[in-house]
Design an enzyme around this catalytic site. Structure first.
Site, mmCIF file in Angstrom:
data_model
loop_
_atom_site.group_PDB
_atom_site.id
_atom_site.type_symbol
_atom_site.label_atom_id
_atom_site.label_comp_id
_atom_site.label_asym_id
_atom_site.label_seq_id
_atom_site.Cartn_x
_atom_site.Cartn_y
_atom_site.Cartn_z
ATOM 1 N N ARG A 66 0.677 -1.260 -0.088
ATOM 2 C CA ARG A 66 0.046 0.022 0.031
ATOM 3 C C ARG A 66 0.879 1.148 0.230
ATOM 4 O O ARG A 66 0.214 2.377 0.437
ATOM 5 C CB ARG A 66 -1.073 0.150 1.248
ATOM 6 N N ASP A 307 -1.022 -13.174 -0.745
ATOM 7 C CA ASP A 307 -1.952 -12.565 -1.166
ATOM 8 C C ASP A 307 -2.145 -11.383 0.104
ATOM 9 O O ASP A 307 -3.416 -10.868 0.256
ATOM 10 C CB ASP A 307 -3.114 -12.599 -1.581
HETATM 11 O O1 DOR Z 1 -8.843 -9.517 -2.081
HETATM 12 C C1 DOR Z 1 -8.092 -9.181 -2.712
HETATM 13 N N1 DOR Z 1 -7.354 -7.921 -2.382
HETATM 14 N N2 DOR Z 1 -7.761 -9.772 -3.841
HETATM 15 C C2 DOR Z 1 -7.030 -9.008 -4.856
HETATM 16 O O2 DOR Z 1 -6.787 -9.441 -5.981
HETATM 17 C C3 DOR Z 1 -6.700 -7.524 -4.590
HETATM 18 C C4 DOR Z 1 -6.419 -7.368 -2.945
HETATM 19 C C5 DOR Z 1 -6.058 -5.899 -2.570
HETATM 20 O O3 DOR Z 1 -5.352 -5.317 -3.315
HETATM 21 O O4 DOR Z 1 -6.860 -5.624 -1.602
#
Ligand code: DOR
Length: 431
Positions: A66, A307
């Protein structure tokens, strides 16, 4: 400062040489100097590792830090600290920052910021298209020059197949993989959870498996045509596994990853209405989950990636439909994988391989090995250590975990990057 160490008596698990032996390991000047049943060297500090696993440093090829732009959710600094606490020595942050990482200048900002922090090594993943809009290609060459190791529009799919074809052709020129979030927006739009009995029961719009599968199939066809490497992110459905298996049998250059949350939870978890279960792709059925575990253990699914998607309360403490997608997962990833090891669904060697050796191979990173001469990126793991996931104890700014309150078994107790200890768990006895 890199130091010399002897790590004594641990179970050395090295998937790169397919070995699992109780031995001592000697680190000198940031590299692995030797492995032997008994090493003692006057004056070199000894890290006692009896009863612990000594593994190649874990590598997470799919995280969201972020930074720049959404520092209230996570910064490169907090993200790297959380990664170290999770046992990770190298991480690959996605490009959905603000501004988007679609130029060499943003890539360089990330690399330089990470270099100033004592922690895991950061390798940015640049955007495929400018602004993640799916239209014009981003400055791929420029980003690679500044340290990008792959490209992905993660968070968004590249809907236009012609753009994807060009991205593959162009990326292979730089020797990097195209990494794709597979989702057909026309099929998924407005959905919050998996399309199935739970979505019907709760009256929520669903996201069908086919929204992922048609894009997996499309990417496989493009990889076959272009000969370029494609890596598929966060695989969630049984159908996607079948497609990847077929592609691999044809020799098409495709690899894929699965997340710890898709391996652990199903759409049943959404019945709690906990918005921390809202993730994209969505949690699917038990049949999908079983197939993911099986495919991971067989190697059809190549690796595990968290992720890690930290969000603030502002995005999560709202109605399910409007909550942001994402799970803060970098600190629970290892323990959730070890849960499958404890249940004998996954061997220790395969678990570590999927979290170190294979991710290194996919992204062409140094690491994922404990062979003599390799950089001393090392994770020491206590596979038996029990702990409870507590909001206050998560290092990440993102407290959005569906595993809060869970009792887990297994934890990284020491994380070493190029011979430098960047993290130890509370109470770990350092020399
Ligand atoms: O759940 C998710 N959050 N999937 C994604 O592909 C992007 C990610 C995010 O950037 O929060």
């Amino acid at each position: 400062m890199a130091r010399d160490w002897i790590i004594k008596g641990g179970l050395i698990i090295d998937p790169s040489s397919r070995t699992m032996e109780e031995e001592d390991l000697w680190v000198e000047k940031g590299h692995i100097k030797g492995i032997d049943p008994h090493i003692s060297q006057e004056g070199i500090p000894v890290i006692e590792a009896q009863g612990l696993w000594v593994t190649p440093g874990l590598i997470d090829i799919h995280v969201h830090f972020r930074d720049p732009g959404y520092e209230y959710k996570e910064t490169i600094e907090t993200g790297l600290k959380a990664a170290a606490a999770g046992g990770f020595t190298q991480v690959c942050p996605m490009a959905n920052t603000l501004p988007v990482n679609d130029t060499g200048a943003i890539t360089l900002y990330m690399v330089e910021k990470a270099r100033s922090i004592r922690g895991p090594i950061l390798h940015p993943v640049g955007a495929i298209t400018k602004g993640l809009k799916g239209e014009a290609l981003a400055e791929i060459g420029d980003m690679v020059e500044q340290g990008a190791i792959a490209v992905s529009d993660d968070g968004n799919p590249v809907m236009n197949s012609e753009v994807m074809r060009r991205a593959m052709e162009y990326s292979s020129y730089f020797g990097i993989p195209v990494v794709d979030h597979c989702e057909d927006k026309n099929l998924s739009d407005g959905g919050s959870i998996h399309e199935g009995v739970v979505s019907t029961l709760l009256g929520m719009k669903g996201i069908p498996r086919t929204s992922e599968e048609v894009m997996v199939a499309r990417n496989i066809c493009l990889a076959r045509q272009t000969g370029s490497r494609v890596h598929i992110q966060h695989l969630s459905s049984k159908g996607s596994i079948e497609l990847v298996q077929w592609a691999k049998e044809q020799g098409i250059p495709v690899t894929c990853e699965v997340t710890p949350h898709h391996l652990t939870l199903t759409h049943e978890a959404v019945k709690s209405y906990d918005t921390n279960t809202k993730v994209n792709p969505p949690l699917r059925t038990q049949e999908d989950r079983d197939a993911l575990i099986e495919a991971l253990s067989q190697g059809v699914i190549d690796c595990i990636a968290s992720d890690h998607a930290p969000h603030s309360l502002k995005e999560k403490d709202v109605e399910y439909d409007i909550a942001a997608f994402g799970i803060s997962g970098i600190e629970t990833a290892l323990a959730l994988v070890l849960r499958m090891v404890h249940e004998e669904k996954l061997s220790p060697l395969r678990a570590i391989e999927a979290m170190s050796t294979i991710p290194a191979r996919i992204m062409d990173l140094e690491g994922g090995s404990l062979k003599v001469g390799s950089p001393a990126h090392i994770t020491i793991i206590d596979p038996e250590r029990t702990w409870t996931v507590r909001k206050e104890e998560l290092v990440s700014k993102g407290k959005n975990s569906p595993f809060l309150g869970w009792d887990l078994k297994g934890k990284a107790v020491l994380t070493m990057v190029k011979g430098e200890v960047v993290w130890t768990s509370k109470g770990f006895p350092m020399p």
